[in-house]
Design a protein around this motif. Structure first.
Motif, PDB file in Angstrom:
ATOM      1  N   THR A 566      48.201  21.983   6.135  1.00 36.83           N
ATOM      2  CA  THR A 566      47.152  21.131   5.583  1.00 36.83           C
ATOM      3  C   THR A 566      45.783  21.606   6.046  1.00 36.83           C
ATOM      4  N   PRO A 567      44.779  21.552   5.187  1.00 35.26           N
ATOM      5  CA  PRO A 567      43.419  21.886   5.628  1.00 35.26           C
ATOM      6  C   PRO A 567      42.848  20.844   6.594  1.00 35.26           C
ATOM      7  N   ALA A 568      43.432  19.667   6.637  1.00 37.07           N
ATOM      8  CA  ALA A 568      42.935  18.593   7.492  1.00 37.07           C
ATOM      9  C   ALA A 568      43.348  18.809   8.942  1.00 37.07           C
ATOM     10  N   ALA A 569      42.799  17.974   9.820  1.00 35.76           N
ATOM     11  CA  ALA A 569      43.133  18.073  11.236  1.00 35.76           C
ATOM     12  C   ALA A 569      44.451  17.394  11.558  1.00 35.76           C
ATOM     13  N   GLU A 570      44.911  16.499  10.677  1.00 40.34           N
ATOM     14  CA  GLU A 570      46.133  15.746  10.901  1.00 40.34           C
ATOM     15  C   GLU A 570      46.908  15.655   9.597  1.00 40.34           C
ATOM     16  N   VAL A 571      48.163  15.284   9.681  1.00 35.74           N
ATOM     17  CA  VAL A 571      48.946  15.070   8.472  1.00 35.74           C
ATOM     18  C   VAL A 571      48.511  13.747   7.841  1.00 35.74           C
ATOM     19  N   ALA A 572      48.655  13.663   6.523  1.00 33.40           N
ATOM     20  CA  ALA A 572      48.405  12.404   5.801  1.00 33.40           C
ATOM     21  C   ALA A 572      47.146  11.704   6.297  1.00 33.40           C
ATOM     22  N   VAL A 573      46.058  12.450   6.396  1.00 34.15           N
ATOM     23  CA  VAL A 573      44.876  11.940   7.091  1.00 34.15           C
ATOM     24  C   VAL A 573      44.284  10.702   6.426  1.00 34.15           C
ATOM     25  N   TRP A 574      44.430  10.576   5.094  1.00 38.85           N
ATOM     26  CA  TRP A 574      43.857   9.400   4.428  1.00 38.85           C
ATOM     27  C   TRP A 574      44.557   8.123   4.860  1.00 38.85           C
ATOM     28  N   THR A 575      45.785   8.238   5.363  1.00 32.09           N
ATOM     29  CA  THR A 575      46.532   7.040   5.722  1.00 32.09           C
ATOM     30  C   THR A 575      46.046   6.396   7.019  1.00 32.09           C
ATOM     31  N   HIS A 576      45.004   6.938   7.632  1.00 32.99           N
ATOM     32  CA  HIS A 576      44.321   6.157   8.666  1.00 32.99           C
ATOM     33  C   HIS A 576      43.862   4.828   8.065  1.00 32.99           C
ATOM     34  N   LYS A 577      43.488   4.874   6.787  1.00 35.54           N
ATOM     35  CA  LYS A 577      42.983   3.659   6.146  1.00 35.54           C
ATOM     36  C   LYS A 577      44.081   2.645   5.858  1.00 35.54           C
ATOM     37  N   THR A 578      45.314   3.099   5.815  1.00 37.59           N
ATOM     38  CA  THR A 578      46.431   2.174   5.624  1.00 37.59           C
ATOM     39  C   THR A 578      47.191   1.947   6.931  1.00 37.59           C
ATOM     40  N   MET A 579      46.643   2.415   8.031  1.00 36.43           N
ATOM     41  CA  MET A 579      47.203   2.245   9.378  1.00 36.43           C
ATOM     42  C   MET A 579      48.584   2.886   9.524  1.00 36.43           C
ATOM     43  N   GLU A 580      48.783   4.021   8.829  1.00 35.91           N
ATOM     44  CA  GLU A 580      50.080   4.695   8.864  1.00 35.91           C
ATOM     45  C   GLU A 580      50.028   6.087   9.484  1.00 35.91           C
ATOM     46  N   GLN A 581      48.845   6.659   9.669  1.00 36.51           N
ATOM     47  CA  GLN A 581      48.767   8.075  10.009  1.00 36.51           C
ATOM     48  C   GLN A 581      49.546   8.422  11.275  1.00 36.51           C
ATOM     49  N   THR A 582      49.353   7.645  12.327  1.00 35.63           N
ATOM     50  CA  THR A 582      50.040   7.981  13.582  1.00 35.63           C
ATOM     51  C   THR A 582      51.555   7.895  13.420  1.00 35.63           C
ATOM     52  N   TYR A 583      52.016   6.999  12.561  1.00 25.94           N
ATOM     53  CA  TYR A 583      53.457   6.891  12.319  1.00 25.94           C
ATOM     54  C   TYR A 583      53.970   8.118  11.576  1.00 25.94           C
ATOM     55  N   TYR A 584      53.216   8.554  10.544  1.00 26.14           N
ATOM     56  CA  TYR A 584      53.608   9.767   9.826  1.00 26.14           C
ATOM     57  C   TYR A 584      53.668  10.961  10.772  1.00 26.14           C
ATOM     58  N   GLN A 585      52.624  11.148  11.547  1.00 25.42           N
ATOM     59  CA  GLN A 585      52.549  12.322  12.416  1.00 25.42           C
ATOM     60  C   GLN A 585      53.688  12.320  13.437  1.00 25.42           C
ATOM     61  N   SER A 586      53.908  11.171  14.078  1.00 22.93           N
ATOM     62  CA  SER A 586      54.946  11.125  15.111  1.00 22.93           C
ATOM     63  C   SER A 586      56.333  11.303  14.499  1.00 22.93           C
ATOM     64  N   ARG A 587      56.568  10.725  13.326  1.00 23.74           N
ATOM     65  CA  ARG A 587      57.886  10.853  12.705  1.00 23.74           C
ATOM     66  C   ARG A 587      58.144  12.291  12.264  1.00 23.74           C
ATOM     67  N   MET A 588      57.103  12.972  11.785  1.00 22.81           N
ATOM     68  CA  MET A 588      57.278  14.366  11.384  1.00 22.81           C
ATOM     69  C   MET A 588      57.529  15.264  12.587  1.00 22.81           C
ATOM     70  N   ILE A 589      56.849  14.981  13.685  1.00 24.26           N
ATOM     71  CA  ILE A 589      57.091  15.764  14.903  1.00 24.26           C
ATOM     72  C   ILE A 589      58.523  15.573  15.372  1.00 24.26           C
ATOM     73  N   ARG A 590      58.982  14.320  15.375  1.00 24.34           N
ATOM     74  CA  ARG A 590      60.360  14.050  15.801  1.00 24.34           C
ATOM     75  C   ARG A 590      61.384  14.669  14.855  1.00 24.34           C
ATOM     76  N   SER A 591      60.984  14.880  13.598  1.00 28.49           N
ATOM     77  CA  SER A 591      61.891  15.494  12.623  1.00 28.49           C
ATOM     78  C   SER A 591      61.970  17.004  12.772  1.00 28.49           C
ATOM     79  N   GLY A 592      61.199  17.572  13.680  1.00 30.44           N
ATOM     80  CA  GLY A 592      61.230  19.013  13.913  1.00 30.44           C
ATOM     81  C   GLY A 592      60.414  19.817  12.926  1.00 30.44           C
ATOM     82  N   ILE A 593      59.526  19.162  12.197  1.00 28.26           N
ATOM     83  CA  ILE A 593      58.684  19.854  11.221  1.00 28.26           C
ATOM     84  C   ILE A 593      57.562  20.587  11.950  1.00 28.26           C
ATOM     85  N   THR A 594      57.351  21.858  11.597  1.00 24.61           N
ATOM     86  CA  THR A 594      56.239  22.632  12.153  1.00 24.61           C
ATOM     87  C   THR A 594      54.960  22.275  11.396  1.00 24.61           C
ATOM     88  N   ILE A 595      53.946  21.848  12.116  1.00 25.83           N
ATOM     89  CA  ILE A 595      52.699  21.402  11.486  1.00 25.83           C
ATOM     90  C   ILE A 595      51.596  22.413  11.764  1.00 25.83           C
TER      91      ILE A 595
END
Length: 687
Positions: A566-595
């Protein structure tokens, strides 16, 4: 036309308890449906729109209707967020508009007084930011806090704060409110910050032991009780997290807390978890009530207890009352999605309640300093500006309407046209309805989103004037012989294959033997039951909402090695506005996805892609067996743009993604707007 919601007879007797009156101190709520305070984006900026919004909820049967956080003083300037204000007497009249509107329908009006402490920046007023101790500012929802500190309050400051709060309570009483809150929730207010060992480092009578940390809250409750002189109820909204488990030693202080203040207010409004838990999205919990914790509180006080959840089912609500969990059914987002939820249950139409899908696009509106929005209820926030009502629809002489596409836009437009009295034919080329929602609901945690289309579809199936033709492809000119009066093209959109997205407006270099996939390809394969996927997949997300992250999660769950770029600094960065971004990022890390953040796509070959750093232009290559481009969408306008001989009086109208792709809150709004425009025009012609 009015969509019927009034009961012909009394509802199912087992739900009778929901409609019993409840005494709250000196006032009585007419039933147990309690619309808890929440922001609308109107606040002090547009008190007339705020009043109309609240009035519709009172009309819909909510026994108590709350406003939003209301700043008691200029040192609690919550800019950029638009909340209520009661700094001085000049703000009374604006709030009184809401009170009068709520009272017109027999509901109680609740006012939530608040001082944000170190959770504000006072960007407009430039007053000193106040806090229990000198610490960095915390306003992060989702604005980054200014790199400054609050001023540690002196004892004189505390005395002055108490005076401000009492004065605001008196003003609230003058405005006519029936319930006045002392707000101590989510560490968004000074009383909560004084309670918290994270923020309260004091060593005087307001710090240290719980009896000292609770002192300010106790004083504010007592001051408010004295100020209102028994003329209205006093409520407290409290977040229990640190009382349940101290951040220092993990011990519970809950029992001690309620032993000190449990009997002071007339009502306890209980919050468990942070804002992202209390108003959690469907993918990450959905804001379900913490039953065991709230029931524990209920045993510690004789006063009525309310707590929020995504309540839409009367059986569950009744069970919570009968099991002694709560006395009143608290709801915020469900009252946005369906303002008439209580009246539908009262009329025995609980199955017709429009369910909140916990998408948190309403929260995103608040975080954008914009009026409230909801994909389930496009009239939310438009009650005054456009005069839209969730139940009342203009009546017209029946005309024939063709809607091409049975996705969220086509269903919403058709639903409204049919409700107004039109005959509607829906043509859908797929063998299913729901469009993108049906496909996206196959992604991890998204099943609840099916409710965005299911209730609309069910309403249309009940209407004999509506025909739904699936597996039917519309062809330009084919509708001429049927001589429709209105033609709406809700043909949706498709994901781009050329790499154009938010960070790059030119096509990416793609080799001739490379075949990039899009979410459309992945979702159709999931729908078809595909379980075998390429060994390594690159997912390139330049849209920054939920689709890229959820596609990556699904592929990882299927055993793929996934590299998320992603060109952004974080995954799903717009979801800060829906209060989901930290959940997306942590779940993807736990899933073993390389970011790989900070990289845009530069070149795609069959088995590799070349990435360019957005800051310094350095290049890296990533090998893969497949690549998925989640970048931008383009409208399906082929039918609209095809040459055909149109009737001179009938011009097709685009709706939803077919007009301009967007989030679902904009899709259903645009479709609703198109239908209202047709209804209003037909009404004028009929007149």
């Amino acid at each position: 036309m009015t969509i019927s919601i009034e009961p012909a007879c009394y509802t199912n007797p087992k739900h009778k308890i929901l409609f019993e009156p409840v005494r709250i101190g000196p006032v009585v709520a007419p039933n147990r449906f309690y619309q808890t305070p929440y922001a609308t984006g109107f606040g002090f900026r547009d008190p007339k729109a705020s009043a109309k919004f609240r009035e519709v909820r009172a009309e819909g049967g909510w026994g108590v209707v709350g406003t939003e956080q209301t700043e008691i003083h200029s040192s609690s300037d919550m800019t950029p967020y638009i909340e209520g204000r009661l700094w001085d007497d000049s703000h009374i009249a604006g709030l009184a508009l809401s009170v009068d509107a709520i009272h017109r329908h027999g509901a109680l009006a609740a006012l939530e007084l608040s001082h944000g402490g170190l959770n504000v920046m006072n960007a407009i007023t430039r007053d000193d930011v106040l806090g229990p101790s000198c610490l960095p500012l915390t306003q992060t929802f989702p604005t980054l806090p200014e790199p400054g500190h609050c001023r540690a309050m002196s004892l004189e400051d505390i005395k002055t704060l108490r005076e401000w709060h009492a004065q605001a309570a008196v003003r609230g009483l003058k405005a006519g409110f029936d319930i006045i809150y002392v707000y101590a929730s989510l560490v968004l207010s000074l009383p909560a910050q004084y309670l918290s060992l994270r923020y309260n480092k004091r060593t005087d009578q307001y710090g240290g032991a719980l009896e000292n940390r609770v002192r300010l809250l106790r004083e504010l409750i007592e001051d408010t009780i004295d100020a209102v002189q028994g003329k209205c109820a006093v409520a407290v909204r409290i977040t229990l997290d640190e009382l349940l488990a101290s951040p220092v030693d993990g011990k519970s202080e809950l029992e001690e807390f309620f032993a000190i203040v449990g009997e002071l207010p007339d009502l306890w409004d209980i919050v468990v978890g942070g804002y992202g838990n209390d108003s959690g999205s469907a993918q990450f919990g959905g804001g379900d009530i913490a039953t065991s914790v709230v029931k524990r509180v209920k045993a510690l006080t004789t006063k009525p207890v309310v707590s929020v959840g995504c309540f839409t089912q009367p059986d569950i609500m009744t069970k919570l009352i009968l099991e002694g969990v709560v006395d009143l059914i608290g709801a915020a987002r469900p009252s946005i999605a369906d303002p008439f939820l209580p009246k539908k249950i009262a009329s025995g139409r609980g199955n017709d309640v429009i369910k909140c899908v916990a998408c948190n696009l309403c929260v995103a509106s608040d975080f954008s300093s914009a009026p409230i929005r909801c994909p389930q209820n496009p009239t939310s926030g438009e009650e005054l500006r456009r005069g839209w009502h969730p139940v009342h629809v203009g009546a017209v002489s029946r005309k024939r309407c063709l809607v091409v596409g049975a996705g969220p836009a086509g269903l919403e437009c058709s639903r409204l046209l049919a409700a107004a009295g039109h005959e509607v034919t829906i043509v859908e080329q797929q063998d299913y309805v729901g469009g993108r929602v049906t496909l996206e609901s196959l992604l991890p945690g998204m099943s609840r989103w099916r409710d965005l289309v299911s209730w609309r579809h069910e309403a249309l199936l009940k209407d004999p004037a509506v025909k739904i033709k699936t597996s039917t492809r519309a062809v330009a000119g084919a509708w001429l012989s049927d001589r429709y009066d209105h033609i709406i093209l809700a043909t949706g959109s498709r994901w781009r294959k050329d790499g154009i997205g938010q960070s790059c407006h030119f096509p990416v270099q793609i080799d001739g033997d490379a075949v990039p996939l899009t979410p459309d390809d992945v979702l159709r394969r999931i729908q078809g039951g595909q379980t075998h996927w390429p060994k390594s997949v690159t997912v390139y997300d330049d849209e920054h909402y939920y689709v890229g992250s959820l596609v990556a999660e699904h592929l990882a769950a299927m055993g793929c090695h996934v590299t998320f770029v992603t060109p952004a600094a974080e995954v799903a960065v717009w979801t800060h506005k829906t209060m989901e971004q930290t959940y997306y990022q942590s779940r993807m890390i736990r899933s073993g996805i390389t970011i790989l953040p900070h990289y845009r796509m530069a070149h795609i070959s069959r088995n590799w892609c070349q990435l360019e750093n957005v800051f310094v232009g350095s290049v890296v290559e990533v090998a893969h067996d497949a690549i998925v481009l989640v970048t931008a969408r383009e409208p399906n306008r082929e039918l609209h743009d095809a040459p055909f001989i149109a009737l001179p009086t009938v011009r097709p109208t685009l709706a939803g993604d077919a007009s301009a792709p967007g989030t679902l809150v904009h899709v259903t709004y645009d479709a609703h707007r198109v239908a209202r425009t047709i209804i209003e025009a037909d009404s004028l012609v009929a007149a």
